[in-house]
Motif scaffolding. Sequence first.
Motif, short mmCIF file in Angstrom:
data_model
loop_
_atom_site.label_atom_id
_atom_site.label_comp_id
_atom_site.label_asym_id
_atom_site.label_seq_id
_atom_site.Cartn_x
_atom_site.Cartn_y
_atom_site.Cartn_z
N ASP A 1 28.00 -6.98 -6.57
CA ASP A 1 29.44 -7.15 -6.33
C ASP A 1 30.22 -7.49 -7.59
O ASP A 1 31.29 -8.12 -7.51
CB ASP A 1 29.70 -8.23 -5.26
N THR A 2 29.68 -7.14 -8.72
CA THR A 2 30.44 -7.26 -9.97
C THR A 2 30.54 -5.86 -10.57
O THR A 2 29.78 -4.97 -10.17
CB THR A 2 29.74 -8.18 -11.00
N PRO A 3 31.41 -5.68 -11.53
CA PRO A 3 31.52 -4.34 -12.15
C PRO A 3 30.23 -3.93 -12.86
O PRO A 3 30.03 -2.74 -13.13
CB PRO A 3 32.66 -4.50 -13.15
N ASP A 4 29.36 -4.90 -13.14
CA ASP A 4 28.11 -4.57 -13.85
C ASP A 4 26.91 -4.42 -12.92
O ASP A 4 25.76 -4.45 -13.35
CB ASP A 4 27.79 -5.67 -14.88
N GLU A 5 27.20 -4.28 -11.64
CA GLU A 5 26.12 -4.23 -10.66
C GLU A 5 25.06 -3.17 -10.98
O GLU A 5 25.37 -2.06 -11.39
CB GLU A 5 26.71 -3.96 -9.28
N VAL A 6 23.82 -3.57 -10.74
CA VAL A 6 22.68 -2.65 -10.87
C VAL A 6 21.93 -2.65 -9.54
O VAL A 6 21.69 -3.71 -8.96
CB VAL A 6 21.72 -3.12 -11.98
N ALA A 7 21.58 -1.47 -9.04
CA ALA A 7 20.74 -1.37 -7.83
C ALA A 7 19.49 -0.59 -8.18
O ALA A 7 19.57 0.49 -8.76
CB ALA A 7 21.50 -0.67 -6.71
N ILE A 8 18.34 -1.18 -7.85
CA ILE A 8 17.08 -0.51 -8.17
C ILE A 8 16.32 -0.25 -6.88
O ILE A 8 16.18 -1.13 -6.03
CB ILE A 8 16.22 -1.38 -9.11
N GLN A 9 15.85 0.97 -6.72
CA GLN A 9 15.03 1.33 -5.56
C GLN A 9 13.81 2.07 -6.08
O GLN A 9 13.93 3.13 -6.68
CB GLN A 9 15.84 2.26 -4.63
N GLU A 10 12.66 1.46 -5.86
CA GLU A 10 11.45 2.02 -6.48
C GLU A 10 10.58 2.76 -5.48
O GLU A 10 10.45 2.34 -4.33
CB GLU A 10 10.62 0.87 -7.09
N SER A 11 9.95 3.81 -5.95
CA SER A 11 8.98 4.54 -5.13
C SER A 11 7.58 4.06 -5.49
O SER A 11 7.15 4.16 -6.64
CB SER A 11 9.11 6.04 -5.39
N ILE A 12 6.90 3.50 -4.50
CA ILE A 12 5.55 2.96 -4.74
C ILE A 12 4.51 3.98 -4.29
O ILE A 12 4.52 4.44 -3.14
CB ILE A 12 5.36 1.65 -3.93
N ASN A 13 3.62 4.33 -5.20
CA ASN A 13 2.56 5.29 -4.88
C ASN A 13 1.24 4.69 -5.32
O ASN A 13 1.05 4.44 -6.50
CB ASN A 13 2.78 6.60 -5.62
N THR A 14 0.34 4.45 -4.39
CA THR A 14 -0.95 3.87 -4.77
C THR A 14 -2.02 4.95 -4.75
O THR A 14 -1.94 5.91 -3.98
CB THR A 14 -1.37 2.75 -3.80
N ARG A 15 -3.01 4.77 -5.60
CA ARG A 15 -4.12 5.72 -5.63
C ARG A 15 -4.77 5.83 -4.24
O ARG A 15 -5.04 6.92 -3.75
CB ARG A 15 -5.15 5.27 -6.68
N LYS A 16 -4.97 4.67 -3.64
CA LYS A 16 -5.60 4.66 -2.32
C LYS A 16 -4.73 5.39 -1.27
O LYS A 16 -5.23 6.19 -0.48
CB LYS A 16 -5.82 3.20 -1.89
N GLY A 17 -3.43 5.11 -1.31
CA GLY A 17 -2.52 5.71 -0.34
C GLY A 17 -2.41 7.22 -0.51
O GLY A 17 -2.39 7.97 0.46
N VAL A 18 -2.35 7.65 -1.77
CA VAL A 18 -2.24 9.08 -2.04
C VAL A 18 -3.54 9.78 -1.66
O VAL A 18 -3.55 10.83 -1.02
CB VAL A 18 -1.91 9.30 -3.54
N GLU A 19 -4.65 9.14 -2.03
CA GLU A 19 -5.94 9.79 -1.78
C GLU A 19 -6.23 9.96 -0.29
O GLU A 19 -6.68 11.01 0.16
CB GLU A 19 -7.07 9.00 -2.46
N ARG A 20 -5.93 8.92 0.50
CA ARG A 20 -6.25 9.04 1.93
C ARG A 20 -5.37 10.08 2.60
O ARG A 20 -5.81 10.79 3.50
CB ARG A 20 -6.18 7.68 2.63
N LEU A 21 -4.12 10.18 2.14
CA LEU A 21 -3.20 11.18 2.71
C LEU A 21 -3.68 12.59 2.35
O LEU A 21 -3.70 13.50 3.20
CB LEU A 21 -1.78 10.92 2.17
#
Length: 353
Positions: free
Chosen positions: A148-168
């Motif tokens: 809520d300031t003019p310098d606002e930063v929003a971060i949204q990260e994509s999490i990818n794990t070796r285990k998660g990718v491999e099982r899929l």
Amino acid sequence: MSAKYSIAVIGGDGTGPEVVREGIKVLEVTAEKFNFDLDFNHYDIGGERYLKTGEILPDSVLEDLRKHDAIYLGAIGHPSVAPGILEKGILLRMRFELDQYVNLRPVKLYPNVETPIKDKSLEDIDFVVVRENTEGFYVGSGGFFKKDTPDEVAIQESINTRKGVERLLRYSFDLARNRGSRKKLTLCGKTNVLTYAWDLWMRTFKELSSEYPDVETDYAHVDAICMWFVKNPEWFDVIATDNMFGDIITDLGAMIQGGMGIAAGGNINPDGVSMFEPIGGSAPKYTGKNVINPLACILAGSIMLDTLGQTEAARAIEASVSETLSRDIKRLEAGQMGHGTAEVGDLVCNKIA
Ligand code: IPM
Ligand code: MN
């Protein structure tokens, strides 16, 4: 002794309970015919309960759900509840807490169903998207800085794990191996820009492919695949992708197979409790009018039986839906089927019995 399955039912909001009612009707007829037992337990979860009691998905209900063989869901989404609350609190919470890491979404054109794609027939549109369902952007990792300031930063990260990718990917390779004669797996990503996440996906994909010499592998960027879905859907057999891309391309997939009235999917934990749902929403304006199309929900029931190991029974439901579409249904849209919701359920039941 015949097999017995306990199914937790969440009719949910809007037209959800109506389509689930037809789905259960069909499942009961099918169980009778194929000689197994289904025991349905209904859970009152959704927008109405939230508005009345403030409860979204109580822990006690979640613990109960774990004790079932599967969950059958109608729809979640209420016009008086702000967007995100029920979706995150119910749908995404179940996917995450029950570790339903596969979101299986078949894209199949059935007879007499209109596809917006010119000159494509039943043989051309028949593939399955395997969407990763517990990681990526959906994890909710990130935050605000100087909100809520003019310098606002929003971060949204994509999490990818070796285990998660491999099982899929392992699930996807197995599916490609067993689904039919084409045995082709396409990885859908963005290796040219998202060079960390998709490097991991691609390395894992290449490694696993050596264990599956009988499966042909291919890769397409997500933007290009949107183009190919429309231009050459016949290229695809099984497609594996991450959570966000899978969300997007399966809406496109649903459209080329004739719309939300026919699109169904499974949220699958191969070692746990899976959940099956029509992909479309709660369509609140049609609630209680007996006009909504129940076929997507009925097909979700077929995917459920298939996952439970009742393959023949699952095929019988699909075959009956197919025949009902070719013989009895005018259009898929609510109010235009030429029959009411309950009558469409009866038509599917009659052909199975
Ligand atoms: C879906 C839906 C959900 C998703 C929403 C309702 C959270 O769009 O099942 O595809 O984004 O996964
Ligand atoms: Mn979606």
